[in-house]
Design an enzyme around this catalytic site. Structure first.
Site, PDB file in Angstrom:
ATOM      1  N   HIS A   1      -2.206   7.584   8.351  1.00  0.00           N
ATOM      2  CA  HIS A   1      -3.127   7.018   7.356  1.00  0.00           C
ATOM      3  C   HIS A   1      -2.709   7.516   5.982  1.00  0.00           C
ATOM      4  O   HIS A   1      -2.291   8.657   5.833  1.00  0.00           O
ATOM      5  CB  HIS A   1      -4.573   7.467   7.642  1.00  0.00           C
ATOM      6  CG  HIS A   1      -5.595   6.614   6.951  1.00  0.00           C
ATOM      7  ND1 HIS A   1      -5.962   6.828   5.650  1.00  0.00           N
ATOM      8  CD2 HIS A   1      -6.290   5.536   7.379  1.00  0.00           C
ATOM      9  CE1 HIS A   1      -6.850   5.912   5.306  1.00  0.00           C
ATOM     10  NE2 HIS A   1      -7.069   5.108   6.339  1.00  0.00           N
TER      11      HIS A   1
ATOM     12  N   GLU B   1      -8.154   2.415  13.928  1.00  0.00           N
ATOM     13  CA  GLU B   1      -7.725   1.249  14.727  1.00  0.00           C
ATOM     14  C   GLU B   1      -7.438   1.594  16.172  1.00  0.00           C
ATOM     15  O   GLU B   1      -7.530   0.736  17.041  1.00  0.00           O
ATOM     16  CB  GLU B   1      -6.476   0.619  14.108  1.00  0.00           C
ATOM     17  CG  GLU B   1      -6.538   0.379  12.616  1.00  0.00           C
ATOM     18  CD  GLU B   1      -7.664  -0.560  12.191  1.00  0.00           C
ATOM     19  OE1 GLU B   1      -7.683  -0.920  11.017  1.00  0.00           O
ATOM     20  OE2 GLU B   1      -8.519  -0.911  13.023  1.00  0.00           O
TER      21      GLU B   1
HETATM   22  C1  SDX Z   1      -6.149   0.845   8.184  1.00  0.00           C
HETATM   23  O1  SDX Z   1      -6.193   2.584   3.628  1.00  0.00           O
HETATM   24  C2  SDX Z   1      -7.204   2.460   4.461  1.00  0.00           C
HETATM   25  O2  SDX Z   1      -8.253   3.037   4.310  1.00  0.00           O
HETATM   26  C3  SDX Z   1      -6.931   1.510   5.609  1.00  0.00           C
HETATM   27  C4  SDX Z   1      -8.006   1.500   6.685  1.00  0.00           C
HETATM   28  C5  SDX Z   1      -9.277   0.895   6.190  1.00  0.00           C
HETATM   29  O3  SDX Z   1     -10.334   1.217   6.749  1.00  0.00           O
HETATM   30  O4  SDX Z   1      -9.193  -0.001   5.334  1.00  0.00           O
HETATM   31  O5  SDX Z   1      -8.257   2.834   7.112  1.00  0.00           O
HETATM   32  C6  SDX Z   1      -7.566   0.661   7.876  1.00  0.00           C
HETATM   33  O6  SDX Z   1      -5.356   0.099   7.676  1.00  0.00           O
HETATM   34  C7  SDX Z   1      -5.745   1.973   9.076  1.00  0.00           C
HETATM   35  C8  SDX Z   1      -4.199   2.019   9.319  1.00  0.00           C
HETATM   36  C9  SDX Z   1      -3.843   0.976  10.377  1.00  0.00           C
HETATM   37  N1  SDX Z   1      -2.396   0.832  10.477  1.00  0.00           N
HETATM   38  C10 SDX Z   1      -1.702   1.383  11.481  1.00  0.00           C
HETATM   39  O7  SDX Z   1      -2.189   2.073  12.382  1.00  0.00           O
HETATM   40  C11 SDX Z   1      -0.218   1.053  11.429  1.00  0.00           C
HETATM   41  C12 SDX Z   1       0.606   2.332  11.711  1.00  0.00           C
HETATM   42  N2  SDX Z   1       0.406   3.262  10.614  1.00  0.00           N
HETATM   43  C13 SDX Z   1       1.303   3.152   9.513  1.00  0.00           C
HETATM   44  O8  SDX Z   1       2.129   2.118   9.311  1.00  0.00           O
HETATM   45  C14 SDX Z   1       1.061   4.102   8.366  1.00  0.00           C
HETATM   46  O9  SDX Z   1       0.631   5.303   8.863  1.00  0.00           O
HETATM   47  C15 SDX Z   1       0.144   3.619   7.273  1.00  0.00           C
HETATM   48  C16 SDX Z   1       0.600   2.320   6.714  1.00  0.00           C
HETATM   49  C17 SDX Z   1      -1.234   3.490   7.796  1.00  0.00           C
HETATM   50  C18 SDX Z   1       0.132   4.666   6.172  1.00  0.00           C
HETATM   51  O10 SDX Z   1       1.440   4.826   5.777  1.00  0.00           O
HETATM   52  P1  SDX Z   1       1.812   5.765   4.522  1.00  0.00           P
HETATM   53  O11 SDX Z   1       0.792   6.787   4.285  1.00  0.00           O
HETATM   54  O12 SDX Z   1       2.185   4.867   3.384  1.00  0.00           O
HETATM   55  O13 SDX Z   1       3.070   6.539   5.052  1.00  0.00           O
HETATM   56  P2  SDX Z   1       4.549   6.041   4.924  1.00  0.00           P
HETATM   57  O14 SDX Z   1       4.641   4.589   5.330  1.00  0.00           O
HETATM   58  O15 SDX Z   1       5.049   6.451   3.577  1.00  0.00           O
HETATM   59  O16 SDX Z   1       5.253   6.925   6.062  1.00  0.00           O
HETATM   60  C19 SDX Z   1       5.496   8.323   5.823  1.00  0.00           C
HETATM   61  C20 SDX Z   1       6.335   8.790   6.998  1.00  0.00           C
HETATM   62  C21 SDX Z   1       7.499   7.833   7.297  1.00  0.00           C
HETATM   63  O17 SDX Z   1       8.542   8.598   7.893  1.00  0.00           O
HETATM   64  P3  SDX Z   1       9.787   9.060   6.984  1.00  0.00           P
HETATM   65  O18 SDX Z   1      10.304   7.789   6.292  1.00  0.00           O
HETATM   66  O19 SDX Z   1       9.250  10.060   6.006  1.00  0.00           O
HETATM   67  O20 SDX Z   1      10.772   9.623   7.986  1.00  0.00           O
HETATM   68  O21 SDX Z   1       5.532   8.816   8.182  1.00  0.00           O
HETATM   69  C22 SDX Z   1       6.060   7.890   9.124  1.00  0.00           C
HETATM   70  C23 SDX Z   1       6.926   6.919   8.361  1.00  0.00           C
HETATM   71  O22 SDX Z   1       7.942   6.393   9.209  1.00  0.00           O
HETATM   72  N3  SDX Z   1       4.930   7.204   9.746  1.00  0.00           N
HETATM   73  C24 SDX Z   1       4.854   6.911  11.038  1.00  0.00           C
HETATM   74  C25 SDX Z   1       3.611   6.291  11.212  1.00  0.00           C
HETATM   75  N4  SDX Z   1       2.993   6.214  10.034  1.00  0.00           N
HETATM   76  C26 SDX Z   1       3.798   6.766   9.126  1.00  0.00           C
HETATM   77  N5  SDX Z   1       5.728   7.129  12.062  1.00  0.00           N
HETATM   78  C27 SDX Z   1       5.326   6.700  13.281  1.00  0.00           C
HETATM   79  N6  SDX Z   1       4.148   6.089  13.532  1.00  0.00           N
HETATM   80  C28 SDX Z   1       3.268   5.868  12.530  1.00  0.00           C
HETATM   81  N7  SDX Z   1       2.109   5.266  12.787  1.00  0.00           N
END
Ligand code: SDX
Length: 362
Positions: free
Chosen positions: A253, A308
């Site tokens: 998140h 989620e």
């Molecule tokens: C919602 O913002 C809100 O409040 C949203 C929400 C709401 O109520 O409106 O809470 C609802 O959208 C919840 C999130 C639902 N989405 C998912 O579950 C999809 C999986 N999660 C991600 O894609 C991710 O965690 C985000 C998009 C939710 C947040 O991403 P960030 O904070 O922008 O982090 P990032 O994309 O910059 O990633 C940072 C690192 C990366 O690795 P490196 O490039 O540093 O090696 O963390 C890794 C990412 O690859 N990473 C994950 C991951 N989430 C981030 N690796 C594996 N699995 C994951 N789920």
């Protein structure tokens, strides 16, 4: 100052909610969500978000009656629902219908009456369309049932199971509002140009549709089913995904760097609702192993369960079709979006960040 994805940038001051990512707390208008989900209805919390205070019994009755009075769709919207191609996804249908609602006399200044109207019709759009595509007769909205119960009644064509209704109401209360998430930000950017409520909500629906935001629950379910059918052990499936660079749906998140309080509340409700259940046992196992694997393979990213993950499990437990997951999230979040549109309309500062040109110059 460049911040990819506006990470860490404060884009507004708001009185609507506080998302405390460090402590894993969520407050709606100063009240902790874990207290609000105990015995409060969807309508009470919607009133709190729109008006800034909990309603008296008279105020609550008036809101309930206004929501019920709005349980109808204009003729042109019913035509759209019956003529859009059957293969069109439900989020695109909702976005199209809400745009069509804009034909009504709205004017630019957003009002709570518009917010109530949109909140009332989204469950009707979802249930009408779902039953049309299934070849089932559409169900006339109840004029007695509460907002969430009416949604289930219109989807299923029978009075809803009380436990399912309670679980769905908790999910919808927990997802009503969440600060400056991507879809709410879209709504506020649109409202900041003095565009009207309908355009703000249409922008938000398009943003919510994305799998990284509102589309995650369906991804969580696919993840659990993939693990369930795999020859590999659960931990091997999880590790393989992470090592391949795939994201585990339902984890991570932008703000919560600890467990999402909504996930904890949904998990507790799920255990109460289904007790011993193979899917719930699998979900709990996958959650525990995923957190450990993410800590090992993605150290320092603080990737924990988000709303989620257990939203998907709750929806499965109440036998919701995955196609209904994000639309149901939309049916709840329209309250938060519209509250932010109303708040933004009080401050006519247009959102206009900058960008750094990194292309060639000739
Ligand atoms: C919602 O913002 C809100 O409040 C949203 C929400 C709401 O109520 O409106 O809470 C609802 O959208 C919840 C999130 C639902 N989405 C998912 O579950 C999809 C999986 N999660 C991600 O894609 C991710 O965690 C985000 C998009 C939710 C947040 O991403 P960030 O904070 O922008 O982090 P990032 O994309 O910059 O990633 C940072 C690192 C990366 O690795 P490196 O490039 O540093 O090696 O963390 C890794 C990412 O690859 N990473 C994950 C991951 N989430 C981030 N690796 C594996 N699995 C994951 N789920």
């Amino acid at each position: 100052m460049f911040s990819k994805g506006l990470k860490g940038i404060i884009a507004a001051e708001t009185m609507i909610s506080q998302v405390d990512g460090e402590n894993g707390e969520l407050l709606y208008r100063g009240y902790e969500i874990k207290d609000l989900v105990k015995g409060k209805s969807f309508e009470e919390i919607a009133y709190l978000l729109w008006y800034g205070e909990l309603p008296s019994s008279e105020q609550l009755d008036e809101l309930k009656n206004t929501l019920i009075k709005n349980r109808y769709l204009p003729e042109h919207m019913i035509k759209i629902l019956t003529t859009l191609p059957a293969e069109m996804d439900l989020m695109s249908v909702i976005r199209t219908c809400i745009s069509a609602e804009g034909l009504q006399e709205y004017g630019w200044k957003p009002t709570v009456e518009q917010a109530i109207r949109l909140t009332s019709i989204i469950p009707i759009i979802i249930s009408y369309r779902t039953r049309i595509v299934r070849g089932q007769e559409i169900i006339t909205p109840s004029l007695e049932l509460g907002h969430v119960a009416n949604y289930l009644y219109m989807l299923e064509g029978k009075l809803p199971n009380a436990a399912h209704c309670e679980a769905l109401e908790m999910y919808m209360i927990l997802t009503l509002e969440h600060g400056m998430n991507a879809s709410t930000f879209s709504a506020r950017v649109t409202a900041s140009t003095e565009s009207e409520m309908i355009s703000g909500i249409t922008s938000a629906i398009g943003t919510m549709k994305g799998p990284l935001h509102g589309g995650a629950p369906a991804g969580v379910l696919a993840f659990l089913e993939e693990i369930d059918e795999s020859e590999d052990s659960t931990i091997e499936c999880i590790r393989k995904k992470i090592i391949k660079g795939e994201r585990l749906m339902g984890f991570g998140h932008r703000v919560y760097k600890t467990l999402d309080p909504r996930a904890a509340a949904l998990k507790a409700k799920l255990m109460e609702l289904v007790g011993e259940d193979r899917w719930l046992d699998l979900a709990i196992e996958v959650e525990e192993l995923s957190i450990k694997a993410l800590e090992e393979l993605k150290p320092g990213r603080s990737l924990y369960t988000n709303v989620e993950f257990y939203a998907a499990a709750i929806m499965k437990a109440i036998h919701f079709d995955p196609a209904l997951f994000t639309p149901t999230f939309t049916a709840s979040r329209v309250v938060g979006w519209s509250a932010h549109v109303l708040e933004q309309a009080e401050d006519n500062t247009i959102y206009r960040p900058e960008s750094t040109y990194i292309g060639p110059k000739y």
